[in-house]
Design an enzyme around this catalytic site. Structure first.
Site, short mmCIF file in Angstrom:
data_model
loop_
_atom_site.label_atom_id
_atom_site.label_comp_id
_atom_site.label_asym_id
_atom_site.label_seq_id
_atom_site.Cartn_x
_atom_site.Cartn_y
_atom_site.Cartn_z
CG HIS A 156 -100.04 -16.94 -65.37
ND1 HIS A 156 -100.85 -16.48 -66.39
CD2 HIS A 156 -98.76 -16.74 -65.80
CE1 HIS A 156 -100.10 -16.02 -67.38
NE2 HIS A 156 -98.83 -16.17 -67.05
CB THR A 199 -96.43 -19.10 -75.08
OG1 THR A 199 -95.42 -19.49 -74.15
CG2 THR A 199 -96.25 -19.88 -76.36
CB ILE A 200 -99.87 -15.60 -72.54
CG1 ILE A 200 -100.41 -15.36 -71.12
CG2 ILE A 200 -100.92 -16.27 -73.41
CD1 ILE A 200 -101.64 -14.42 -71.06
CB SER A 201 -97.41 -19.02 -68.55
OG SER A 201 -96.09 -18.61 -68.77
CD GLU A 216 -90.51 -10.14 -73.36
OE1 GLU A 216 -90.95 -10.92 -72.51
OE2 GLU A 216 -89.87 -10.50 -74.37
CB SER A 242 -99.14 -11.40 -72.05
OG SER A 242 -99.15 -11.99 -70.74
N GLY A 282 -78.13 -9.54 -69.66
CA GLY A 282 -77.20 -8.51 -70.12
C GLY A 282 -76.82 -7.61 -68.95
CB THR A 305 -82.35 -16.20 -75.22
OG1 THR A 305 -83.00 -14.93 -75.12
CG2 THR A 305 -83.30 -17.21 -75.85
N1 SAH Z 1 -95.17 -14.58 -67.86
C1 SAH Z 1 -95.20 -14.30 -69.27
C2 SAH Z 1 -94.34 -15.34 -69.95
C3 SAH Z 1 -94.01 -15.01 -71.36
S1 SAH Z 1 -93.00 -16.26 -72.15
C4 SAH Z 1 -96.65 -14.42 -69.75
O1 SAH Z 1 -97.35 -15.29 -69.23
O2 SAH Z 1 -97.06 -13.66 -70.63
C5 SAH Z 1 -91.39 -15.84 -71.57
C6 SAH Z 1 -90.89 -14.50 -72.01
O3 SAH Z 1 -89.53 -14.42 -71.59
C7 SAH Z 1 -90.89 -14.28 -73.52
O4 SAH Z 1 -91.70 -13.18 -73.82
C8 SAH Z 1 -89.41 -14.01 -73.86
O5 SAH Z 1 -89.26 -13.02 -74.84
C9 SAH Z 1 -88.84 -13.57 -72.51
N2 SAH Z 1 -87.41 -13.78 -72.34
C10 SAH Z 1 -86.69 -14.89 -72.64
N3 SAH Z 1 -85.40 -14.72 -72.30
C11 SAH Z 1 -85.30 -13.48 -71.77
C12 SAH Z 1 -84.20 -12.74 -71.20
N4 SAH Z 1 -82.98 -13.25 -71.14
N5 SAH Z 1 -84.46 -11.49 -70.72
C13 SAH Z 1 -85.72 -10.97 -70.79
N6 SAH Z 1 -86.78 -11.62 -71.31
C14 SAH Z 1 -86.58 -12.87 -71.77
#
Ligand code: SAH
Length: 223
Positions: free
Chosen positions: A63, A56-58, A108, A87, A143, A218
């Site tokens: 924000h 999701t976009i927060s 991302e 996003s 990672g 994750t």
């Molecule tokens: N600030 C962004 C938030 C997107 S939601 C917005 O408002 O658009 C959070 C994002 O974190 C997701 O797109 C998900 O794919 C990413 N994410 C989750 N775990 C991650 C990780 N370990 N490393 C990189 N990205 C991760």
């Protein structure tokens, strides 16, 4: 509704407090960072919205809260890390606060969302990418190779997904006098937004701020 009306509302509610945050939000139209099929009356509501791949976009208020918390570290020349840049919305907004120099690195895990955010920024603010102020990287932050050990530390770190525990790897990459905001807590349950401050001698101070609900951060192999 429009971006300006949305920011007016966040200001009236006291969520947007400072001029630098207000300007960055006004200049970053949420329309450009949401999937094109979503109608305007969704885009300018204060809710998270789906951007694909289960992410999701927060919400605009989240924000705004994060920009307010990080604003003292979002100064020209700052190095900034946006974990889970999704996003690209907050990555772009933070870049507007640190320009004309400095760097915001968005990381991302879904390559498709890295492409989505690149397209979004290229459509409305190509200079952010062309100047190198914004760099978008694809990979899992937990990672090995997305941010190298020998890269300079970050003055500000925003984490847009909830970690079960505060990741050491992020604390290590935070610069002295730097600040990180990160939601911490179990997947899909009660999570707490934490503010992590590293003082000049490298000591870390943690504060709990508010209950939040974010998608999970994750580990590699979990997604
Ligand atoms: N600030 C962004 C938030 C997107 S939601 C917005 O408002 O658009 C959070 C994002 O974190 C997701 O797109 C998900 O794919 C990413 N994410 C989750 N775990 C991650 C990780 N370990 N490393 C990189 N990205 C991760």
């Amino acid at each position: 509704m429009s971006q300006d009306k949305l920011v007016d509302l966040l200001k009236a509610e006291g969520v947007v407090k400072h001029q630098d945050v207000e300007s960055a939000l006004r200049a970053t139209d949420r329309r450009a960072y949401c999937p094109a099929h979503l109608p305007a009356h969704y885009v300018y509501q204060d809710h998270p919205l789906p951007i694909g791949y289960g992410e999701t976009i927060s919400a605009p208020s989240m924000h705004a809260i994060c920009l307010e918390l990080l604003r003292k570290s979002l100064k020209p020349g700052a190095r900034v890390l946006d974990v889970g840049s999704g996003s690209g919305y907050l990555t772009a907004a933070m870049a507007l606060m640190i320009k004309p120099n400095g760097k915001v690195i968005g990381v991302e895990k879904h390559p498709e969302l890295t492409e989505f955010s690149t397209r979004n920024i290229m459509t409305v603010s190509p200079e952010l990418l062309e100047s190198g102020l914004v760099e978008l990287r694809s990979g899992n932050i937990l990672g090995q190779s997305v941010v190298q050990d020998n890269e300079p530390q970050f003055d500000a770190i925003h984490v847009g997904a909830a970690a079960e525990r505060l990741p050491d790897i992020l604390v290590q990459t935070l610069a002295p006098k730097g600040r990180m905001v990160i939601p911490v807590g179990p997947q899909w349950e009660h999570q707490v937004m934490q503010c992590i401050d590293k003082d000049a001698s490298g000591h870390v101070h943690r504060h709990n701020l508010m209950a939040v609900r974010y998608v999970p951060l994750t580990k590699p192999g979990e997604e």
